[in-house]
Design an enzyme around this catalytic site. Structure first.
Site, PDB file in Angstrom:
ATOM      1  CE  LYS A  28       0.600   0.532  16.227  1.00 48.28           C
ATOM      2  NZ  LYS A  28      -0.209   1.661  15.762  1.00 48.28           N
ATOM      3  NE  ARG A  99       1.040   3.727  19.183  1.00 49.73           N
ATOM      4  CZ  ARG A  99       2.149   3.038  19.380  1.00 49.73           C
ATOM      5  NH1 ARG A  99       2.398   2.488  20.563  1.00 49.73           N
ATOM      6  NH2 ARG A  99       2.983   2.850  18.382  1.00 49.73           N
ATOM      7  N   GLY A 108       0.634   3.086   8.476  1.00 53.88           N
ATOM      8  CA  GLY A 108       0.090   4.366   8.061  1.00 53.88           C
ATOM      9  C   GLY A 108      -1.334   4.309   7.549  1.00 53.88           C
ATOM     10  CG  MET A 110      -6.630   2.009   9.961  1.00 56.64           C
ATOM     11  SD  MET A 110      -7.340   0.627  10.777  1.00 56.64           S
ATOM     12  CE  MET A 110      -5.907  -0.115  11.451  1.00 56.64           C
ATOM     13  NE  ARG A 372       5.644  -2.364  11.925  1.00 56.44           N
ATOM     14  CZ  ARG A 372       4.949  -1.269  11.719  1.00 56.44           C
ATOM     15  NH1 ARG A 372       3.687  -1.220  12.045  1.00 56.44           N
ATOM     16  NH2 ARG A 372       5.482  -0.211  11.174  1.00 56.44           N
ATOM     17  CG  HIS A 490       3.425   6.297   3.061  1.00 51.00           C
ATOM     18  ND1 HIS A 490       3.116   6.312   1.724  1.00 51.00           N
ATOM     19  CD2 HIS A 490       2.459   5.583   3.665  1.00 51.00           C
ATOM     20  CE1 HIS A 490       1.987   5.649   1.537  1.00 51.00           C
ATOM     21  NE2 HIS A 490       1.563   5.202   2.696  1.00 51.00           N
ATOM     22  CB  SER A 798      -2.939 -33.618 -16.356  1.00 52.54           C
ATOM     23  OG  SER A 798      -2.593 -32.294 -16.065  1.00 52.54           O
ATOM     24  N   GLY A 800      -7.185 -30.297 -15.366  1.00 51.97           N
ATOM     25  CA  GLY A 800      -7.225 -28.982 -15.990  1.00 51.97           C
ATOM     26  C   GLY A 800      -8.198 -28.153 -15.190  1.00 51.97           C
ATOM     27  CB  THR A 801      -7.911 -26.687 -11.815  1.00 50.14           C
ATOM     28  OG1 THR A 801      -6.624 -26.135 -12.042  1.00 50.14           O
ATOM     29  CG2 THR A 801      -7.810 -27.993 -11.070  1.00 50.14           C
ATOM     30  CG  ASN A 802      -7.197 -22.770 -16.039  1.00 48.96           C
ATOM     31  OD1 ASN A 802      -6.950 -22.638 -14.839  1.00 48.96           O
ATOM     32  ND2 ASN A 802      -6.311 -22.525 -16.980  1.00 48.96           N
ATOM     33  CB  CYS A 865      -1.669 -28.755 -16.157  1.00 49.86           C
ATOM     34  SG  CYS A 865      -3.170 -29.258 -17.011  1.00 49.86           S
ATOM     35  CE1 TYR A 885       1.898 -32.581 -13.659  1.00 50.40           C
ATOM     36  CE2 TYR A 885       2.025 -34.963 -13.328  1.00 50.40           C
ATOM     37  CZ  TYR A 885       1.605 -33.871 -14.067  1.00 50.40           C
ATOM     38  OH  TYR A 885       0.876 -34.051 -15.206  1.00 50.40           O
TER      39      TYR A 885
HETATM   40  P1  ADP Z   1       1.396   3.726  13.004  1.00 48.88           P
HETATM   41  O1  ADP Z   1       0.608   2.478  13.108  1.00 48.88           O
HETATM   42  O2  ADP Z   1       1.007   4.588  11.883  1.00 48.88           O
HETATM   43  O3  ADP Z   1       2.867   3.483  13.101  1.00 48.88           O
HETATM   44  P2  ADP Z   1       1.482   4.488  15.773  1.00 48.88           P
HETATM   45  O4  ADP Z   1       0.324   4.232  16.606  1.00 48.88           O
HETATM   46  O5  ADP Z   1       2.603   3.547  15.888  1.00 48.88           O
HETATM   47  O6  ADP Z   1       1.006   4.605  14.275  1.00 48.88           O
HETATM   48  O7  ADP Z   1       1.946   5.939  16.152  1.00 48.88           O
HETATM   49  C1  ADP Z   1       2.438   6.923  15.300  1.00 48.88           C
HETATM   50  C2  ADP Z   1       3.705   7.540  15.886  1.00 48.88           C
HETATM   51  O8  ADP Z   1       3.473   8.061  17.191  1.00 48.88           O
HETATM   52  C3  ADP Z   1       4.812   6.538  16.040  1.00 48.88           C
HETATM   53  O9  ADP Z   1       6.025   7.154  15.714  1.00 48.88           O
HETATM   54  C4  ADP Z   1       4.784   6.204  17.503  1.00 48.88           C
HETATM   55  O10 ADP Z   1       6.027   5.797  17.964  1.00 48.88           O
HETATM   56  C5  ADP Z   1       4.352   7.509  18.132  1.00 48.88           C
HETATM   57  N1  ADP Z   1       3.642   7.281  19.396  1.00 48.88           N
HETATM   58  C6  ADP Z   1       2.511   6.558  19.565  1.00 48.88           C
HETATM   59  N2  ADP Z   1       2.144   6.526  20.837  1.00 48.88           N
HETATM   60  C7  ADP Z   1       3.056   7.254  21.528  1.00 48.88           C
HETATM   61  C8  ADP Z   1       3.247   7.564  22.909  1.00 48.88           C
HETATM   62  N3  ADP Z   1       2.407   7.112  23.829  1.00 48.88           N
HETATM   63  N4  ADP Z   1       4.296   8.320  23.234  1.00 48.88           N
HETATM   64  C9  ADP Z   1       5.151   8.763  22.294  1.00 48.88           C
HETATM   65  N5  ADP Z   1       5.042   8.510  20.987  1.00 48.88           N
HETATM   66  C10 ADP Z   1       4.013   7.752  20.601  1.00 48.88           C
HETATM   67 MG    MG Z   2       3.813   2.624  14.499  1.00 43.94          MG
HETATM   68 MG    MG Z   3      -0.999   5.815  11.876  1.00 38.86          MG
END
Ligand code: ADP
Ligand code: MG
Ligand code: MG
Length: 908
Positions: A28, A99, A108, A110, A372, A490, A798, A800-802, A865, A885
């Site tokens: 990120k 973040r 999602g 962390m 990303r 999610h 051949s 036989g790596t097991n 194999c 092979y």
């Molecule tokens: P995750 O890794 O779970 O996607 P993010 O850090 O990307 O978590 O953030 C969760 C949500 O909050 C995302 O929708 C992101 O776009 C939004 N967000 C994060 N930072 C900001 C910010 N500075 N302003 C507005 N929205 C934000």
């Molecule tokens: Mg995000």
């Molecule tokens: Mg998050």
């Protein structure tokens, strides 16, 4: 001493980091920096490096805060300047988000905190600054909720309890008689904040922190803490991400999507992540913040018009209603849409890969918050790589390297049988979130999914929506069905990452967790009832629907063809039946590297003849018994050779320990006694005498053929007899006879002598002959050490790596369950050596034996194999040491072909 740089700033078109600094800045952070550099609008901020995460776990929280303080305060000052506001200021407050961001994306996994910097006085300042009390209080209540949850640990006490803050919200909504969060008044929101804080005080005994910096440090440390939370650990385990990598922390000025009707937030992909179609897709919500789109709280709207039309068609909504109630961004905010579309194209062209992006519109101004390389299904992976290749964005090699070999697996597995589908009853429809066909029994929570799957049941996990806590259940289920949430929910994102079938947002389902029922129209389904999901169409069927083999498309064929152009290794298959051989041929195997003959002795009446052979007291008796098996074996080989269409077939002579063949129950012993006219007692004595303390190291492999030469004779006759019979019918067969478990040159020589003599005799009897080779498995360390001697006689090797792994490590494969998981956890072992070839140890034996063998026989053909033959990293090693092979199970053949090409490209 040089100072360690712990903080990297970005903003206003400048950045200290860039895209290729993912290891240090996390994905990120590196991309936030890069977007700044290429002119994409990004709110300013800074990234605390992943190294600091490691320091955090080494030095502890207090020390790390002390080390970071000067740099963080300086960076905040920089953001303040750019945003013309002040962190913690009452009149002109700066709010930030905190973040997480690891090297590899962990969606999602962390925790992120938004709107940080608010307190009871700052919120008033926000109102004066924006003139928007509703927005300020909405942001504040979101902040207290997120911070309370993530930093202060305000979680439900029991697993069936609802979230403590949600409970308060529900309460207040009920009191006020409103349904949606957006209907709450400013006064209601104020009341929520007060109640949230009171709940924090009650549950944790502490006051909610008022100081902006105290809030900031709490949030930063909690991001580091979240690196070691259960779901992050589980996710890393599933994805093979090492714990040492650590997470970075991004602190960034807030931009607000919840400032009214000209504000919005959304998630989008530059191409379709489910199908790979070259079509911009995404979802957005007007007047909403961050996670609202993915959390499934409100139904998000489509960004593009075409996407919106497709969506309404699926949902059975008329176009008039769609335009009125759920317009696309393209229709509702055309100018912003144009800008968004241009920027997504720019980002895709810049990264030359499909992008997964987050954005926010604040009062008509567009900001990007993340980009990303998007996670995608196996099908989308192949299509996107090939489309980009055809579009000239990437070259052949890049296209090959884009394919994750293991993900091809998804394309090779069954889909629903079309005929069976015709009769299947569709009970509801959802979004085609992640393709595939799944059938199983309904369960309503992740624990049940894991538990039922553990006892061998196939389950479909049905949820209103999923959250990161559901990961283990999702992994155990055949498929996932949710009632809420869109294509970027999610459930959808994680399922696609796992290659698991998922139908999301099936709004007509009424799920009752407590009663464990799911109602749709007038039908009520209970836990344990069967349903089937089609993740490619979104259809949900009643009962079990039959599946059939996958159909492979032109893109798949082309990527395989490209792979063959670069691969140096040939790919063979391990197949024991004509059916398996046929599948492997279809997947492009150019031979059989291992044809096991065990089952040819165990099936049906053959086991009885085999037992007679073992129990017989004379050579004649043994020969007579084996003569009964011969025709069956010959027929088996004919089938396999024919299926392989003239490709070489390596047949391994009988290998399993002798004692496995004798009857261990009294009924079986009685049967043998009668058949052989012997007293039961003498059978029992013989069985007892064959008992081995350590069968894996006992009477097996070529030790059988050397103590019972008749077995080798019979097998040679069956193999070469089959080849001769086919030759008569004009079908080519290329047999290679492989002696198992050679440790000493003379063991091999004894076997070879029998094979050659038998062949000579057979050729004389039939007046015909056939080319064949005699070689050996290298699976005992001694064989590897003396490979030059063995190669003086053996025509091929051949590995036989097991067994080779088993004997090199001294680990019994059947007994590792008691210690391997602990070894992996303690990092005594980095990987299970039975899955990933151990390059440092077993790999050295492979390399050395290959070199020694070729010293005396330069054209020695060498293959592998074991299970490793279909595992990408092991295939790469085989390429590096110059094997001819690899051989793997039929469904892994395409994976091995691609891995071989990647190995050749990477090691060119
Ligand atoms: P995750 O890794 O779970 O996607 P993010 O850090 O990307 O978590 O953030 C969760 C949500 O909050 C995302 O929708 C992101 O776009 C939004 N967000 C994060 N930072 C900001 C910010 N500075 N302003 C507005 N929205 C934000
Ligand atoms: Mg995000
Ligand atoms: Mg998050």
């Amino acid at each position: 001493m040089s100072e360690t740089k712990r903080v990297y700033t970005f903003g206003n078109g400048k950045a200290e980091g860039k895209a290729d600094m993912k290891n240090l800045l996390g994905g990120k952070g590196a991309n936030l920096a890069e977007m700044n550099l290429i002119g994409v609008p990004v709110p300013p901020g800074f990234t605390i490096t992943t190294d600091v995460c490691t320091e955090y776990y080494d030095l502890g929280k207090d020390k790390v805060v002390e080390l970071l303080k000067p740099e963080v305060e300086k960076a905040i000052a920089g953001v303040e300047e750019l945003m013309k506001s002040k962190f913690g200021d009452i009149e002109n407050p700066l709010l930030v988000s905190v973040r997480s961001g690891a090297r590899a994306s962990m969606p999602g996994m962390m925790d992120t905190i938004l709107n940080l910097g608010l307190n009871d006085t700052v919120v008033e300042g926000m109102i004066r600054k924006t003139g928007n009390a509703r927005f300020a209080w909405d942001s504040y209540r979101r902040f207290v909720q997120m911070y309370g949850d993530v930093v202060l640990g305000m979680k439900p006490v029991n697993k069936n309890d609802i979230d403590p803050f949600e409970e308060i919200i529900e309460h207040v909504k009920e009191e006020k008689g409103v349904e949606l969060d957006t209907q709450l008044s400013v006064e209601d929101l104020k009341e929520l904040v007060a109640k949230f804080k009171a709940a924090v005080k009650k549950q944790t005994g502490k006051d909610f922190p008022e100081s902006a910096y105290e809030q900031l440090w709490g949030a930063i440390c909690s991001v580091f803490d979240s690196w070691m939370n259960d779901r992050a650990i589980l996710y890393r385990k599933m994805e093979g991400i090492p714990a040492e990598w650590g997470t970075a922390v991004n602190v960034q000025a807030m931009v607000f999507g919840n400032m009214g009707d000209t504000s919005a937030t959304g998630v989008c992909f530059s191409r379709d992540a489910a199908t790979g179609e070259d079509q911009f897709v995404g979802e957005y919500l007007i007047n909403a913040q961050g996670e609202d789109v993915v959390a499934g709280i409100r139904t998000p709207q489509q960004i593009t018009k075409i996407g919106s039309q497709r969506w309404s068609e699926l949902a059975g909504i008329s176009d008039a209603e769609r335009v009125a109630k759920y317009p696309s961004m393209e229709e509702a905010m055309p100018e912003i849409y144009q800008e968004l579309d241009a920027l997504q194209t720019k980002l895709e062209n810049h990264y030359k890969d499909m992008q997964d992006m987050e954005f926010t519109v604040q009062e008509g101004k567009l900001w990007f918050l993340q980009t990303r390389n998007g996670k995608r299904t196996g099908a989308a992976m192949v299509k996107i790589a090939m489309d980009m290749y055809h579009q000239g964005m990437i070259d052949e090699k890049a296209a090959i390297l884009r394919i994750e070999p293991n993900k091809l697996d998804e394309l090779l597995h069954p889909i629903f049988d079309k005929a069976a589908l015709k009769n299947a009853q569709v009970i509801a429809k959802g979004l085609a979130a992640s393709p595939g066909a799944a059938t199983g029994k309904i369960v309503f929570n992740a624990d049940d999914a894991a538990e039922w799957a553990q006892r061998g049941e196939k389950v479909i996990m049905v949820r209103v929506e999923t959250s990161p806590e559901d990961l283990a259940g999702m992994a155990a289920a055949q498929g996932i069905l949710t009632a809420r949430g869109g294509m970027t929910s999610h459930a959808a994102v994680v399922a696609r990452g796992m290659g698991k079938c998922c139908v999301s947002g099936a709004g007509t389902l009424k799920i009752d967790y407590a009663a464990k029922t799911m109602e749709v129209d007038k039908l009520t389904l209970k836990e344990g009832d069967y349903i089937s999901l089609n993740g490619s169409t979104g259809d949900i069927y009643l009962g079990q629907v039959a599946t059939k083999e996958a159909e492979l498309d032109a893109d798949f064929a082309e990527i395989m063809k490209l792979s063959d152009k670069y691969a140096k290794l040939a790919v063979r298959t391990n197949a024991d039946t004509p059916a398996d051989a046929g599948i492997a041929r279809k997947f492009g195997a150019v031979g059989i590297g291992l044809c096991r003959t065990e089952h040819m002795f165990f099936e049906g009446d053959k086991i009885k003849a085999m037992r007679e052979m073992i129990l017989a007291e004379t050579e004649e008796g043994r020969k007579a018994a084996l003569a009964k098996i011969l025709p069956y074996q010959q027929a088996d080989f004919e089938g396999i050779f024919e299926a392989m269409e003239g490709c070489p077939v390596t047949v391994r002579l009988l290998d399993p320990p002798l004692h496995e063949f004798v009857p261990h129950d009294e009924k079986g012993q009685q049967e043998m006694a009668e058949a052989m006219h012997l007293p039961l007692k003498s059978i029992q004595q013989r069985v007892a005498s064959l008992h081995e303390a350590n069968p894996m190291l006992g009477h097996r492999g070529c030790r059988l053929g050397n103590t019972f030469p008749e077995i080798t004779e019979m097998q040679t006759r069956a193999i070469l007899g089959a080849a001769l019979a086919l030759k008569k019918r004009g079908v080519k067969a290329v047999p290679e006879i492989m002696v198992p478990l050679t440790g000493i040159l003379y063991e091999f020589l004894e076997q070879e002598k029998i094979i050659r003599a038998t062949a000579k005799q057979l050729f004389e009897e039939t007046g015909d002959s056939i080319d064949y080779k005699v070689g050996t498995m290298i699976e005992i360390p001694r064989a590897a050490l003396t490979a030059n001697r063995i190669a003086s006689a053996a025509e091929f090797f051949s590995f036989g790596t097991n067994d080779l792994t088993q004997m090199t490590f001294g680990y019994s494969r059947d007994d590792i369950a008691s210690f391997l998981p602990i070894y992996l956890e303690k990092k005594i072992l980095k990987q299970d050596p039975f899955q990933v070839l151990d390059r440092n140890g077993v790999g050295q034996l492979v390399k050395m034996a290959t070199e020694k063998g070729r010293e005396v026989r330069p054209d020695l053909k060498v293959g592998i194999c074991g299970e490793h033959g279909g595992e990408p990293s092991s295939v790469e090693y085989c390429h590096m040491v110059g094997l001819n092979y690899v051989s793997c199970s039929p469904f892994r053949v395409p994976i091995a072909r691609l891995s071989a090409a990647q190995a050749a490209i990477k090691n060119a």
